[in-house]
Design an enzyme around this catalytic site. Structure first.
Site, PDB file in Angstrom:
ATOM      1  N   LYS A   1      14.849 -11.266   8.587  1.00 41.42           N
ATOM      2  CA  LYS A   1      14.582 -11.424   7.160  1.00 41.42           C
ATOM      3  C   LYS A   1      13.590 -10.365   6.652  1.00 41.42           C
ATOM      4  O   LYS A   1      13.844  -9.675   5.673  1.00 41.42           O
ATOM      5  CB  LYS A   1      14.006 -12.820   6.927  1.00 41.42           C
ATOM      6  CG  LYS A   1      14.435 -13.476   5.640  1.00 41.42           C
ATOM      7  CD  LYS A   1      13.930 -14.925   5.645  1.00 41.42           C
ATOM      8  CE  LYS A   1      14.527 -15.697   4.493  1.00 41.42           C
ATOM      9  NZ  LYS A   1      14.128 -17.107   4.542  1.00 41.42           N
TER      10      LYS A   1
ATOM     11  N   GLY B   1       0.812  -1.210   0.000  1.00 39.00           N
ATOM     12  CA  GLY B   1       0.000   0.000   0.000  1.00 39.00           C
ATOM     13  C   GLY B   1       0.844   1.257   0.000  1.00 39.00           C
ATOM     14  O   GLY B   1       0.502   2.240  -0.635  1.00 39.00           O
TER      15      GLY B   1
ATOM     16  N   ILE C   1      15.086  -6.065  16.563  1.00 37.71           N
ATOM     17  CA  ILE C   1      14.513  -6.588  15.319  1.00 37.71           C
ATOM     18  C   ILE C   1      13.853  -7.937  15.613  1.00 37.71           C
ATOM     19  O   ILE C   1      14.469  -8.846  16.159  1.00 37.71           O
ATOM     20  CB  ILE C   1      15.611  -6.716  14.248  1.00 37.71           C
ATOM     21  CG1 ILE C   1      16.214  -5.332  13.952  1.00 37.71           C
ATOM     22  CG2 ILE C   1      15.063  -7.347  12.982  1.00 37.71           C
ATOM     23  CD1 ILE C   1      15.218  -4.249  13.576  1.00 37.71           C
TER      24      ILE C   1
ATOM     25  N   GLU D   1       9.239   2.487   7.486  1.00 35.49           N
ATOM     26  CA  GLU D   1       9.365   3.780   6.806  1.00 35.49           C
ATOM     27  C   GLU D   1      10.734   4.419   6.891  1.00 35.49           C
ATOM     28  O   GLU D   1      11.151   5.144   5.997  1.00 35.49           O
ATOM     29  CB  GLU D   1       8.292   4.730   7.350  1.00 35.49           C
ATOM     30  CG  GLU D   1       6.946   4.197   6.937  1.00 35.49           C
ATOM     31  CD  GLU D   1       5.767   4.871   7.600  1.00 35.49           C
ATOM     32  OE1 GLU D   1       5.268   5.822   7.018  1.00 35.49           O
ATOM     33  OE2 GLU D   1       5.349   4.419   8.677  1.00 35.49           O
TER      34      GLU D   1
END
Lengths: 745, 327
Positions: free
Chosen positions: A637, A233, A633, A709
């Protein structure tokens, strides 16, 4: 937690469905007896419809109905709020009146038995307009004469600017960009009595549900939103757009399910875009490179019908340490569709300007651009005065510089060569604020030995399904394959919008707590089971490891698989539910409102190499390194995939992407994948991404932040700075194009 | 898309016999035609599928040239060993065009006939003299960054989009066409029209005529060739400027040189002006620049495409440099 699956490189649990074509995306759902709606869209950008002649189209084969403002029941305007998760993309419902505000606005919908019939008939609807001159470029309209739409200031920037011995004054422009996810927008609407199901492709199932209820004037329980898979999106699917309501109204009208697929050309008009942003940046610094004043005057467009803020003020005021800052931003309405957030909204254009300006200032100071960043390192968020929850940007700069070989950079323009090409090296900071929204999650431990987690939030291709499976696996010790996950359905417990890189940080605490609750439910059942091995044992003395219930200080092998406990009680499964969100203490030790005491942002640094062949004006990005301080994290991956994907988008932003409006018509003239350039594989160099992996436990137990982002912010200025280093040409108006580089050599 | 009848041609004569039917279009790979039909730019009432016609051979001609059947796919042509060895410029041009998927479909004849990528030609909401003669040109006062600087008229500034045709023009290819009046051969350089006042007429084909093959003449031993394409991104984009060079050297002198430019002309642009500058002259940077100045001497810039003039010159200079420095 060292053996935990969390933080490893885990393959997507939905990957197989996707690569084998079994995952049903928005308009791919097979619905019996579906009719097809094709929009007629305006070919003017400003004016009104005088007449719509449908007589010829109505007689064409297969046509069921042609809807337009003249025969259409008005819909309601949504109240619209981001906080309440009820924000529309465009607040004006379709066919509200005869007015046309932008090129490519829906003016009629043809519904027919087949797509081809609808398409053909749509081309035979004659629309007569009274056209007015469209305004589609900032320079066509007068400067805004109003108070700023947003601003931030500290100290006295104007005065300090006068005194700063080294000054920079430059204007930067980021053009209109179009999101262009692979999967286009589309809706299938199906009524059953007064109940409506909308098959969607959305980044916000709950938001879509809420807005649908408002626009269609229906109780929320009568609406069901289904969006199990989303072909990305980038922001344009955050909020619902008019085609969704047209499908709903059309299906009600023809008493059949109706599918409306938005074609690529209208992806450029009616489902949002990143607005053009013009930033006038002024910096002043001491001779040794300490910033004394920063000013940023920002102008951006919005549509005539909606306000939309592409906030560049925030980043200006928080990125660097500087006593005197003033940033203000104005929205200017133009005859374009309503803009909407595009990956890294605000920060992405802001950092193009700010990081370019820092590079230019470094050159004026004859200082290494990385050194200039370090001299102005913000030890706290000076815009709010709050300490950072966790910031390791210095570490990112340092690791990046070492890995990239930054110390070998000769700052002289055009001085570094490789064969016939000139190399340019550039760097830039990246940053993204961290948000977390509320999420309700249900986790059920089942008597077949599996777990089932569910939430209405959606996976937009970023790996949210897998995040759910990983956390449940981590808490239960079940292998990931034993965890089933259901998402993207409004009948499931409400979950967050996949936007602002907030989904992971929002859902993780709730998944974690819901899993713990489910485990506790099984433990309680174990302690109550009359014939069981744990009968009468205090639940506090029991725990679950590797899917087995056992006594805390004994080995898991001594215990019993949880499914045996469920089976012995004739239970199909036991649920755990949990809610996370700002207002909730979502896990033991959660600072809760304590979080309000911190400024929470991710940071990082990009390092970029370009190679320039001056004779044929060929510029290529040849090497890339991103070092990201993005909390812990969860999945190496999918996280790597997010950063590298964002850098590919950054190469597009820096060198290729621009939606061009024909000023005569307001038409985005390059509205297709051949003419609107995005980076292709051949443009993508060797790329590397390093995660610093410092957990930010102010945000949640795992210390995870979203990283969707941040990767895009800063990219374009790393490229233009590298380009300057190679060519001596500073591109302040994106994208870099051949014509802008022709002047060199 | 307008509804149409579909027929399959079983043999060449059948196709040609039906070919002059009003509203008929031949379809081969369909990579241009189908797109334009979806956009309502092409509105055939009958589409004749020529994919099963036996025009798929690449064969040596009696005088040592190469005949390429009209239905040879771009991929097959690009990867043909004879082409790769004997006419590298053609293979390079083909591989610089479109994407592998499109090249697998696109045919040799269809590539020659592909229509322009002009935004305004492709959108029926705009006036366009090529699509609707006499309605006006929207590109001249519109956004014309990708448009032509050579061979334009006040009626049309659209480029011819083919890479393959540019290489073939430099190779002095000829086109064999067949119609109800028989077969004829047209040199490719004369195959296309510049727009003039009739931009709707793009080439010499009469209604019903079908391209049968393209013939490349034999090249003298030691001839070198090269295609260079410049564009914004590294792949999947039409040329902003390209140059095809076919050169036969005698020491450092050009014994024979053929030059064609792409992305800048309203047709694949053979530049005899540049050839004249170079032929029997020495390969030198100075002469290359002189030749490129000559090639673009008649160029006319529009609002957004002036850069193409300099870009085309530099592209040609580089192509000449490469072709003359090859081992």
């Amino acid at each position: 937690m060292s053996s935990s699956i969390v933080g490893q490189a885990v393959t997507r649990i939905d990957g197989r469905l996707k690569v084998t074509g079994q995952a049903a995306y928005g308009v791919e759902h097979r619905i019996q007896n579906v009719a097809h709606g094709v929009g007629v869209s305006s070919t003017i950008a400003n004016g009104r419809i005088v007449r719509i002649d449908t007589s010829e189209a109505e007689k064409m084969p297969g046509v069921l109905a042609i809807l337009h403002h003249g025969n259409f029941d008005r819909m309601y305007r949504p109240a619209g709020s981001l906080e309440e998760m009820s924000r529309p993309g465009e607040s004006r419902p379709p066919f509200e009146d005869e007015n046309v505000y932008y090129y490519g606005q829906f003016v009629a919908l043809v519904i027919a038995n087949t797509f081809e019939q609808a398409q053909d008939a749509a081309s035979h609807v004659r629309v007569q307009y009274e056209a007015k001159r469209p305004f589609v470029r900032l320079e066509q309209v007068p400067a805004p004469n109003k108070s700023p739409d947003t601003q931030s200031s500290r100290g006295n920037a104007e005065a300090a600017l006068q005194q700063g011995p080294v000054k920079l004054d430059a204007t930067y422009v980021t053009p209109v960009e179009t999101h262009n996810p692979m999967e286009m927008h589309g809706t299938i609407a199906a009524w059953e009595g007064d109940k409506l199901t909308l098959y969607e492709t959305t980044q916000g199932v709950v938001n879509h549900h809420n807005v649908a209820s408002q626009v269609l004037g229906m109780p929320p329980e009568s609406i069901h939103i289904v969006s199990p898979f989303v072909g990305s999106g980038f922001g344009c699917k955050l909020f619902p757009w008019p085609h969704s309501w047209l499908a709903a109204a059309g299906a009600r009208h023809v008493k059949r399910p109706v599918k409306v697929a938005v074609p690529r050309t209208l992806m450029f008009t009616t489902v949002g875009h990143r607005p053009l942003v013009q930033q006038h940046v002024r910096l002043a610094a001491t001779q040794d490179g300490k910033l004394v004043a920063m000013m940023n005057d920002v102008l951006q467009h919005t549509s005539v019908v909606d306000e939309y803020l592409e906030n560049c003020v925030d980043a200006t005021s928080m990125l660097y340490s500087c006593p005197n800052v003033k940033a203000q931003q104005y929205e200017v309405p133009l005859n374009v569709g309503t803009p909407t957030p595009m990956r890294g909204p605000g920060r992405t254009p802001a950092l193009f300007a700010l990081e370019s300006a820092m590079d230019e200032l470094a050159i004026k100071l004859n200082m290494d651009p990385l050194e200039l960043r370090l001299r102005n390192y913000a030890e706290k968020d000076e815009s709010s005065g709050k300490p950072w929850s966790s910031k390791h940007l210095r570490d990112a700069y340092q690791k990046g510089a070492e890995r990239f070989g930054w110390s070998k950079r000769n700052p002289k323009v055009g001085s570094m060569r490789k064969g016939n090409e000139i190399l340019g090296w550039g760097m830039a900071t990246c940053t993204w604020p961290c948000h977390a929204a509320g999420a309700d999650v249900r986790v059920r431990l089942l008597s077949d030995g599996s777990a089932h987690a569910s939430c209405a939030t959606q996976d937009i291709g970023t790996g949210t399904y897998t995040v759910f499976a990983e956390i449940v696996s981590d808490k239960t010790g079940l292998p990931v394959e034993k965890v089933k996950v259901a998402l993207g359905d409004s009948s499931l417990p409400p979950g967050p919008t996949s936007g602002g890189s907030a989904a992971t940080a929002s859902v993780v605490p709730a998944i974690s707590k819901a899993t713990e609750n489910a485990i506790q439910a099984v433990i309680k059942a174990a302690s109550k089971a009359p014939q069981g091995p744990f009968h009468g044992i205090d639940p506090k003395q029991l725990k679950m490891t590797q899917g087995r219930i056992h006594i805390v200080d004994k080995s898991p092998d001594s215990g019993v698989p949880f499914q045996e406990i469920l089976a012995s009680q004739h239970l199909v499964g036991l649920d755990g539910k949990a809610t996370s969100g700002r207002e909730h203490r979502s896990y033991p030790g959660d600072p809760g409102p304590e979080r309000e005491k911190y400024s929470i942002h991710s940071f990082g640094a990009h390092f970029c190499e370009v190679a320039f062949d001056p004779e044929i004006v060929r510029l290529r990005v040849t090497r890339w390194l991103s070092v990201i301080d993005g909390g812990r994290i969860i999945n190496q991956k999918t996280a790597r995939n997010q950063i590298l994907g964002a850098v590919v988008m950054g190469i597009g932003m820096g060198m290729l992407e621009e939606t061009v409006y024909d000023p005569r018509t307001g038409h985005p003239i390059n509205n297709n994948f051949a003419d609107y350039m995005v980076a292709v594989n051949a443009d993508v160099p060797e790329m590397e991404c390093i995660f610093l992996d410092y957990p930010d436990t102010v945000l949640n137990e795992y210390g995870a932040r979203g990283i969707g982002e941040i990767g895009l912010t800063g990219c374009a200025s790393a490229i233009t700075s590298a380009t300057y280093h190679a060519t001596g040409i500073r591109v302040r108006e994106l994208p870099i194009r051949i014509e802008k580089l022709l002047a060199s050599a | 898309m307008q509804a149409f009848q579909y027929k399959k041609a079983n043999d060449v004569d059948g196709a040609i016999g039906a070919g002059s039917t009003a509203g008929l279009k031949f379809v081969a790979g369909g990579t241009t035609l189908i797109d334009l039909m979806k956009l309502n730019v092409e509105r055939p009432t009958m589409v004749m599928d020529i994919n099963s016609l036996p025009l798929t051979k690449i064969e040596k001609t009696a005088d040592g040239g190469l005949r390429i059947g009209a239905m040879v796919r771009n991929s097959d042509l690009a990867h043909d060993l004879t082409v790769q060895k004997g006419y590298p410029v053609l293979s390079q041009a083909l591989l610089s065009g479109a994407s592998p998927q499109l090249r697998n479909m696109a045919s040799t004849g269809g590539n020659l006939l592909q229509r322009t990528r002009c935004y305004y030609f492709r959108d029926t909401a705009y006036p366009c003299n090529k699509r609707n003669p006499g309605s006006g040109c929207s590109a001249i006062d519109g956004y014309n960054r990708i448009h032509a600087v050579l061979g334009t008229s006040e009626h049309c500034i659209a480029t011819h989009p083919s890479d393959m045709a540019v290489a073939m023009v430099a190779l002095e290819a000829s086109v064999q066409v067949k119609g109800s009046n028989g077969e004829r051969t047209v040199p490719l350089k004369d195959f296309y029209f510049v727009p003039g006042s009739t931009p709707n007429r793009e080439n010499v084909l009469a209604p019903g005529e079908l391209i049968m093959s393209v013939t490349l003449p034999r090249l003298a031993d030691g001839t070198r060739s090269y295609y260079l394409k410049r564009r914004d991104r590294a792949s999947y984009e039409f040329a902003l400027a390209s140059a095809a060079v076919v050169a036969q050297m005698q020491g450092r002198r050009f014994q024979r040189i053929r030059i064609a430019l792409g992305g800048v002309g309203t047709k694949p642009w053979r530049s005899t002006e540049a050839e004249t500058v170079l032929e029997s002259h020495e390969a030198s940077a100075q002469n290359f620049r002189k030749a490129s100045e000559a090639a673009l001497s008649g160029a006319k810039a529009m609002h957004d495409n002036a850069f193409k003039i300099e870009l085309a010159k530099r592209t040609l200079v580089r192509a000449l440099t490469v072709v003359t420095s090859a081992a």
